[in-house]
Design a protein around this motif. Structure first.
Motif, PDB file in Angstrom:
ATOM      1  N   ASP A   1     -42.211 -28.784 -65.538  1.00  0.00           N
ATOM      2  CA  ASP A   1     -42.316 -29.549 -66.667  1.00  0.00           C
ATOM      3  C   ASP A   1     -42.223 -28.576 -67.845  1.00  0.00           C
ATOM      4  OD1 ASP A   1     -42.811 -32.239 -67.942  1.00  0.00           O
ATOM      5  OD2 ASP A   1     -44.695 -31.172 -68.555  1.00  0.00           O
ATOM      6  N   ALA A   2     -42.645 -27.482 -68.020  1.00  0.00           N
ATOM      7  CA  ALA A   2     -42.491 -26.512 -69.326  1.00  0.00           C
ATOM      8  C   ALA A   2     -40.989 -26.278 -69.358  1.00  0.00           C
ATOM      9  CB  ALA A   2     -43.378 -25.564 -69.022  1.00  0.00           C
ATOM     10  N   MET A   3     -40.410 -25.901 -68.349  1.00  0.00           N
ATOM     11  CA  MET A   3     -38.914 -25.430 -68.315  1.00  0.00           C
ATOM     12  C   MET A   3     -37.995 -26.698 -68.934  1.00  0.00           C
ATOM     13  SD  MET A   3     -38.921 -22.055 -67.751  1.00  0.00           S
ATOM     14  CE  MET A   3     -37.392 -21.500 -67.298  1.00  0.00           C
ATOM     15  N   ARG A   4     -38.300 -27.672 -68.353  1.00  0.00           N
ATOM     16  CA  ARG A   4     -37.566 -28.731 -68.731  1.00  0.00           C
ATOM     17  C   ARG A   4     -37.922 -29.237 -70.348  1.00  0.00           C
ATOM     18  NH1 ARG A   4     -39.536 -31.205 -64.048  1.00  0.00           N
ATOM     19  NH2 ARG A   4     -41.026 -32.380 -64.895  1.00  0.00           N
ATOM     20  N   GLN A   5     -39.054 -28.881 -70.633  1.00  0.00           N
ATOM     21  CA  GLN A   5     -39.147 -29.316 -72.138  1.00  0.00           C
ATOM     22  C   GLN A   5     -38.663 -28.066 -73.176  1.00  0.00           C
ATOM     23  OE1 GLN A   5     -43.084 -31.193 -73.345  1.00  0.00           O
ATOM     24  NE2 GLN A   5     -43.692 -30.936 -71.036  1.00  0.00           N
ATOM     25  N   LEU A   6     -38.715 -27.082 -72.618  1.00  0.00           N
ATOM     26  CA  LEU A   6     -38.008 -25.881 -73.318  1.00  0.00           C
ATOM     27  C   LEU A   6     -36.597 -26.189 -73.398  1.00  0.00           C
ATOM     28  CD1 LEU A   6     -40.439 -22.690 -72.360  1.00  0.00           C
ATOM     29  CD2 LEU A   6     -40.379 -23.939 -74.523  1.00  0.00           C
ATOM     30  N   LYS A   7     -36.278 -26.380 -72.458  1.00  0.00           N
ATOM     31  CA  LYS A   7     -34.611 -26.678 -72.534  1.00  0.00           C
ATOM     32  C   LYS A   7     -34.351 -27.827 -73.469  1.00  0.00           C
ATOM     33  CE  LYS A   7     -30.805 -27.679 -69.481  1.00  0.00           C
ATOM     34  NZ  LYS A   7     -30.440 -27.971 -67.930  1.00  0.00           N
TER      35      LYS A   7
ATOM     36  N   ASP B   1     -44.428 -15.261 -61.105  1.00  0.00           N
ATOM     37  CA  ASP B   1     -43.268 -15.501 -60.690  1.00  0.00           C
ATOM     38  C   ASP B   1     -42.462 -17.015 -61.006  1.00  0.00           C
ATOM     39  OD1 ASP B   1     -42.841 -12.865 -59.398  1.00  0.00           O
ATOM     40  OD2 ASP B   1     -43.210 -13.557 -57.447  1.00  0.00           O
ATOM     41  N   LYS B   2     -43.666 -17.918 -60.846  1.00  0.00           N
ATOM     42  CA  LYS B   2     -43.143 -19.201 -60.974  1.00  0.00           C
ATOM     43  C   LYS B   2     -43.428 -19.756 -62.518  1.00  0.00           C
ATOM     44  CE  LYS B   2     -44.338 -20.762 -56.290  1.00  0.00           C
ATOM     45  NZ  LYS B   2     -42.910 -21.459 -56.126  1.00  0.00           N
ATOM     46  N   ILE B   3     -44.257 -19.107 -63.153  1.00  0.00           N
ATOM     47  CA  ILE B   3     -44.602 -19.616 -64.698  1.00  0.00           C
ATOM     48  C   ILE B   3     -44.583 -18.757 -65.527  1.00  0.00           C
ATOM     49  CG2 ILE B   3     -46.971 -19.793 -64.458  1.00  0.00           C
ATOM     50  CD1 ILE B   3     -46.671 -22.545 -66.017  1.00  0.00           C
ATOM     51  N   ALA B   4     -45.201 -17.572 -65.478  1.00  0.00           N
ATOM     52  CA  ALA B   4     -45.302 -16.516 -66.548  1.00  0.00           C
ATOM     53  C   ALA B   4     -44.181 -16.033 -67.036  1.00  0.00           C
ATOM     54  CB  ALA B   4     -46.412 -15.615 -66.397  1.00  0.00           C
ATOM     55  N   ARG B   5     -43.341 -15.505 -65.996  1.00  0.00           N
ATOM     56  CA  ARG B   5     -42.212 -14.661 -66.456  1.00  0.00           C
ATOM     57  C   ARG B   5     -40.756 -15.768 -66.603  1.00  0.00           C
ATOM     58  NH1 ARG B   5     -40.974  -9.694 -65.626  1.00  0.00           N
ATOM     59  NH2 ARG B   5     -42.719  -8.998 -64.532  1.00  0.00           N
ATOM     60  N   PRO B   6     -40.903 -16.812 -66.107  1.00  0.00           N
ATOM     61  CA  PRO B   6     -39.677 -17.721 -66.319  1.00  0.00           C
ATOM     62  C   PRO B   6     -39.901 -18.121 -67.686  1.00  0.00           C
ATOM     63  CG  PRO B   6     -40.489 -18.021 -64.328  1.00  0.00           C
ATOM     64  CD  PRO B   6     -41.347 -17.133 -64.617  1.00  0.00           C
ATOM     65  N   VAL B   7     -41.048 -18.554 -68.040  1.00  0.00           N
ATOM     66  CA  VAL B   7     -41.283 -19.189 -69.582  1.00  0.00           C
ATOM     67  C   VAL B   7     -41.211 -18.137 -70.562  1.00  0.00           C
ATOM     68  CG1 VAL B   7     -43.038 -20.070 -71.022  1.00  0.00           C
ATOM     69  CG2 VAL B   7     -42.742 -21.010 -68.851  1.00  0.00           C
ATOM     70  N   HIS B   8     -41.590 -16.976 -70.171  1.00  0.00           N
ATOM     71  CA  HIS B   8     -41.487 -15.918 -71.293  1.00  0.00           C
ATOM     72  C   HIS B   8     -40.008 -15.432 -71.243  1.00  0.00           C
ATOM     73  CE1 HIS B   8     -41.082 -11.563 -72.211  1.00  0.00           C
ATOM     74  NE2 HIS B   8     -42.107 -11.830 -73.018  1.00  0.00           N
ATOM     75  N   ASP B   9     -39.298 -15.499 -70.238  1.00  0.00           N
ATOM     76  CA  ASP B   9     -37.648 -14.939 -70.412  1.00  0.00           C
ATOM     77  C   ASP B   9     -36.948 -16.019 -70.991  1.00  0.00           C
ATOM     78  OD1 ASP B   9     -38.407 -12.852 -68.850  1.00  0.00           O
ATOM     79  OD2 ASP B   9     -37.650 -13.504 -67.082  1.00  0.00           O
TER      80      ASP B   9
END
Length: 213
Positions: free
Chosen positions: A78-84, A138-146
Motif C-alpha cells: 500500500d505504501a509503495m503504491r501511494q508513493l508511486k 527487506d519488505k518495507i524499510a529498505r524499499p520505501v527508503h530507496d
C-alpha cells in the motif's frame, strides 16, 4: 510434499500469492501485535478480535509468523503504491511543490496506520528476532527508503554529492513522523495539535519538508 516445502510451512510462511483475507483480520492482527508484541500475541486472540474462527487464520497463513508477514506485505504494498501515485501526480510541478506534496502524502500514509507504526518501532528497537527484523528490512524499510531516496534526488536534480545527506534525512523524517504518530494518544495530553488530525498532518508535513528540502 518435499522436505523443502514442509520446512517452509513449518517456518510459518503464508502461501505464495495469498493476501490478507479480510479487513477485520488485518486490523485485529495489527492491533494485537502492537498491543502485546509478537511473542505474547496469540492467533486465538487475533481471531477473537477479528470475529473469525482461528482455524481460518491457520489455514490461510500457516502460523503467527505467516500472518505477521502478510501484515507487513500488505502495508508495504500500500505504501509503495501511494508513493508511486504521489510521484506520478507531481511530475509537472516545481521542486518545492513536489517536496510539499510528498511530505503530505508521507505523513498521511503513516497516519493511516498508527498501530503499525507502533509495531514497526517496537520490532526494530526492542525485538531480538533476526528473522522478523530481516522481513521488515527487506519488505518495507529498505524499499520505501530507496524509492524516497530516488525521488528526493530526482527533485534535487540528481545531486549525487548530497546523496548521503538525503539518505539520513529520509530516515530522520520518517522516524520522526512514525514516533509522533504512534505516540499520539499520549501527546494529546501535552500538545493541542495532536488532537486535530488535519492540523497534525499539515504540521508534521511542514517539519518533514524542512528536513528534506
Amino acid at each position: 510434499m518435499t522436505a523443502e516445502s514442509t520446512a517452509g510451512r513449518r517456518r510459518g510462511r503464508p502461501k505464495k500469492g495469498k493476501e490478507l483475507q479480510t479487513d477485520q483480520i488485518f486490523e485485529a492482527a495489527v492491533a494485537c501485535f502492537a498491543e502485546f508484541g509478537f511473542d505474547k500475541c496469540s492467533l486465538r486472540a487475533i481471531a477473537d478480535r477479528a470475529g473469525v474462527d482461528v482455524a481460518l487464520i491457520s489455514y490461510h497463513y500457516g502460523s503467527k509468523l505467516g500472518l505477521w508477514t502478510a501484515v507487513v506485505d500488505a502495508v508495504a504494498d500500500d505504501a509503495m503504491r501511494q508513493l508511486k501515485s504521489c510521484r506520478e501526480a507531481s511530475m509537472d510541478f516545481p521542486p518545492q511543490v513536489k517536496i510539499h506534496r510528498l511530505c503530505i502524502d508521507l505523513v498521511s500514509i503513516i497516519n493511516r496506520r498508527p498501530l503499525f507504526s507502533q509495531l514497526f518501532i517496537s520490532e526494530i528497537m526492542t525485538s531480538s528476532d533476526t528473522e522478523r527484523r530481516k522481513i521488515i528490512e527487506d519488505k518495507i524499510a529498505r524499499p520505501v527508503h530507496d524509492v524516497l531516496l530516488r525521488y528526493i534526488l530526482e527533485i534535487r536534480e540528481g545531486s549525487e554529492e548530497r546523496k548521503s545527506d538525503a539518505s539520513l534525512e529520509i530516515v530522520a523524517a520518517t522516524s520522526l513522523i512514525s514516533s509522533i504518530i504512534s505516540s499520539r494518544d499520549f501527546l494529546k495530553r501535552i500538545i493541542q495539535v495532536a488532537e486535530d488530525d488535519d492540523r497534525l498532518i499539515d504540521e508534521l508535513a511542514l517539519i518533514a519538508q524542512r528536513i528534506l528540502i
